[in-house]
Scaffold this motif. Structure first.
Motif, mmCIF file in Angstrom:
data_model
loop_
_atom_site.group_PDB
_atom_site.id
_atom_site.type_symbol
_atom_site.label_atom_id
_atom_site.label_comp_id
_atom_site.label_asym_id
_atom_site.label_seq_id
_atom_site.Cartn_x
_atom_site.Cartn_y
_atom_site.Cartn_z
ATOM 1 N N ILE A 111 28.312 15.315 70.879
ATOM 2 C CA ILE A 111 27.928 15.323 69.458
ATOM 3 C C ILE A 111 26.538 14.689 69.290
ATOM 4 N N ALA A 112 26.313 13.585 70.019
ATOM 5 C CA ALA A 112 25.003 12.934 69.949
ATOM 6 C C ALA A 112 23.908 13.910 70.386
ATOM 7 N N ARG A 113 24.182 14.653 71.435
ATOM 8 C CA ARG A 113 23.196 15.616 71.947
ATOM 9 C C ARG A 113 22.936 16.727 70.923
ATOM 10 N N LEU A 114 24.030 17.159 70.299
ATOM 11 C CA LEU A 114 23.911 18.216 69.285
ATOM 12 C C LEU A 114 23.082 17.733 68.092
ATOM 13 N N LEU A 115 23.315 16.495 67.690
ATOM 14 C CA LEU A 115 22.539 15.945 66.565
ATOM 15 C C LEU A 115 21.048 15.952 66.907
ATOM 16 N N PHE A 137 18.220 11.271 66.359
ATOM 17 C CA PHE A 137 18.440 10.601 67.647
ATOM 18 C C PHE A 137 19.358 9.400 67.463
ATOM 19 N N VAL A 138 20.577 9.515 68.004
ATOM 20 C CA VAL A 138 21.556 8.415 67.948
ATOM 21 C C VAL A 138 22.061 8.152 69.372
ATOM 22 N N LEU A 141 36.523 16.051 67.380
ATOM 23 C CA LEU A 141 36.164 17.473 67.377
ATOM 24 C C LEU A 141 36.693 18.123 68.650
ATOM 25 N N PRO A 142 37.367 19.251 68.514
ATOM 26 C CA PRO A 142 37.915 19.887 69.707
ATOM 27 C C PRO A 142 36.805 20.271 70.684
ATOM 28 N N ALA A 143 37.040 19.970 71.937
ATOM 29 C CA ALA A 143 36.129 20.383 73.025
ATOM 30 C C ALA A 143 34.754 19.738 72.961
ATOM 31 N N MET A 144 34.599 18.688 72.170
ATOM 32 C CA MET A 144 33.296 18.007 72.145
ATOM 33 C C MET A 144 33.482 16.507 72.305
ATOM 34 N N SER A 145 32.815 15.939 73.299
ATOM 35 C CA SER A 145 32.855 14.482 73.440
ATOM 36 C C SER A 145 31.881 13.871 72.440
ATOM 37 N N GLN A 146 31.971 12.564 72.267
ATOM 38 C CA GLN A 146 31.042 11.893 71.336
ATOM 39 C C GLN A 146 29.611 12.010 71.876
ATOM 40 N N GLN A 147 29.491 12.038 73.212
ATOM 41 C CA GLN A 147 28.175 12.218 73.824
ATOM 42 C C GLN A 147 27.624 13.610 73.496
ATOM 43 N N ALA A 200 24.685 15.877 58.464
ATOM 44 C CA ALA A 200 24.927 16.560 59.747
ATOM 45 C C ALA A 200 26.367 16.331 60.197
ATOM 46 N N LEU A 201 26.875 15.112 59.990
ATOM 47 C CA LEU A 201 28.266 14.839 60.380
ATOM 48 C C LEU A 201 29.235 15.616 59.482
ATOM 49 N N ARG A 202 28.923 15.695 58.200
ATOM 50 C CA ARG A 202 29.799 16.456 57.289
ATOM 51 C C ARG A 202 29.877 17.911 57.737
#
Ligand SMILES: Cc1ncc(COP(=O)(O)O)c(C=O)c1O
Length: 390
Positions: free
Chosen positions: A335-339, A346-347, A327-333, A386-388
């Protein structure tokens, strides 16, 4: 979520419900485990293996009772169970007791958790089994990595990054054929799969209480009885000597020889209650549930365009999946926070204590969802939805 019996899940965070998909990091505790810890403090509260009063006897009995329960869970004898602080403590204890030097080679996959990597690089010389582009070890390399200097082969039963179950039986056979003992890291398998040290004929095995519904601060090092003879000491101090004069000392027999100092008595007693909990649910039932959620996770992730799903080709796995979403401008961390913030899911986001794995795959972190018995199909679907959306 099937929250019943898990106070943390029943209550929610800040009174808001959440979907907990971070069990590979640590599991919430069932009521019976919390009660066992509280009961110890309220009714016993004494130290173990010393003192001659009834409270001290009750403490020792409860502590040793937990050792019997843990042994029964993995098909071991109680005398083969050493209590440590955590799985990391078990690896460090073994590294010290093996009296390793830089001339000793320890063979393990490049995907291992730091706890099954750092002790070997500090005390010996690591020899890595390569991983493929899905982060799965190239299992057939083992034989070619073993040399005359190999002291130990060590491998995670289940990877904490991919959730893939290792062919440990084959690895143990290959290592033993070369006369090399094997350490299994059961941190991620112990609460998902039946583990039988006798059937495996494994030499050493490690896991942590807190990932199997038990309290923090307790780990287990299983040592096959005949292997104690070749081990030196671990931590030294009170509680591990039978006799100590100015000239010499006599250590106690194992396992107490390896449990210097006051142990985490309440934690060990809580672990005993966690083992009862697991066995009441039934390891076969847990394994089947884990498998079903794993299949659902992998099917759903496979449908996500552009997602890199680690271990996607492996068939044998637990309910743990790790993915990288470009995802542009988003780290995997991020994304976890956004989820967590937007969906209450909580992942884990980051390197999951497996930096070398991520470096080898040129991944700046990944997103990991790990489910357990309190999760259901609706939780997995909420995560996938949520990922979709993302
Ligand atoms: C595969 C594996 N090994 C070892 C560990 C270390 O466990 P602990 O932090 O409880 O010592 C973990 C924890 O994440 C793990 O997943």
């Amino acid at each position: 979520m099937q929250s019943a019996g898990f106070p943390l899940l029943e209550r929610g965070y800040d009174d808001a419900p959440f979907i907990y998909l971070d069990s590979a990091s640590t599991t919430p505790k069932p009521r019976s485990v919390i009660d066992a810890v509280v009961r110890y403090y309220e009714t016993i509260g004494a130290n173990v293996h010393r003192g001659t009063h009834p409270l001290a006897e009750a403490a020792t009995e409860a502590y040793e009772g937990a050792r019997h329960r843990v042994a029964a869970l993995i098909g071991a004898q109680p005398a083969e169970i050493v209590f440590t602080r955590n799985a990391t403590g078990s690896f460090n204890l073994l590294a010290r007791a093996l009296r390793l030097t830089a001339d000793d080679e320890i063979v393990f996959p490049a995907s291992e958790h730091h706890s099954n990597y750092m002790p070997w690089r500090v005390d010996a010389t690591p020899v890595l089994v390569d991983i493929d582009d899905e982060a799965v070890p190239q299992w057939s390399q083992l034989k070619s990595k073993i040399t005359k200097r190999t002291r130990l082969v060590s491998v995670a039963h289940v990877s904490n990054v991919t959730g893939v179950i290792a062919p440990v039986e084959e690895w143990i056979e290959t290592a033993h054929a070369a006369g090399v003992p094997v350490m299994i890291d059961a941190s991620q398998s112990i609460a998902h799969l039946p583990v039988d040290v006798r059937a495996l004929n494994v030499d050493f095995l490690a896991f942590s209480s807190h990932k199997m519904f038990g309290p923090n601060g307790v780990g287990v090092l299983y040592v096959r009885r005949d292997r104690f003879a070749e081990l030196g000491l671990g931590n030294v101090g009170g509680g591990m000597v039978a006799m100590h004069t100015e000239d010499r000392f006599e250590p106690l027999e194992a396992p107490l020889r390896y449990e210097a100092g006051t142990p985490n008595v309440e934690g060990v007693i809580g672990l005993g209650a966690a083992v009862d909990y697991l066995r009441n649910v039934g390891m076969a039932n847990i394994a089947a549930h884990s498998r079903a959620l794993a299949d659902q996770l992998m099917r759903g992730l496979a449908e996500l365009p552009h997602a890199t799903v680690l271990g996607r080709s492996a068939r044998e796995r637990i309910a743990l999946a790790t993915v990288s979403l470009p995802l542009p401008a988003m780290s995997q961390q991020d994304i976890a926070r956004l989820l967590a913030d937007a969906h209450g899911i909580f992942v884990s986001g980051g390197y999951h204590c497996a930096h070398v794995l991520h470096h080898r795959l040129h991944l700046a972190g990944t997103l990991r969802a790990s489910a357990h018995i309190y999760n259901d199909a609706a939780d997995i679907e909420a995560f996938l939805a949520a990922l979709r959306e993302l």
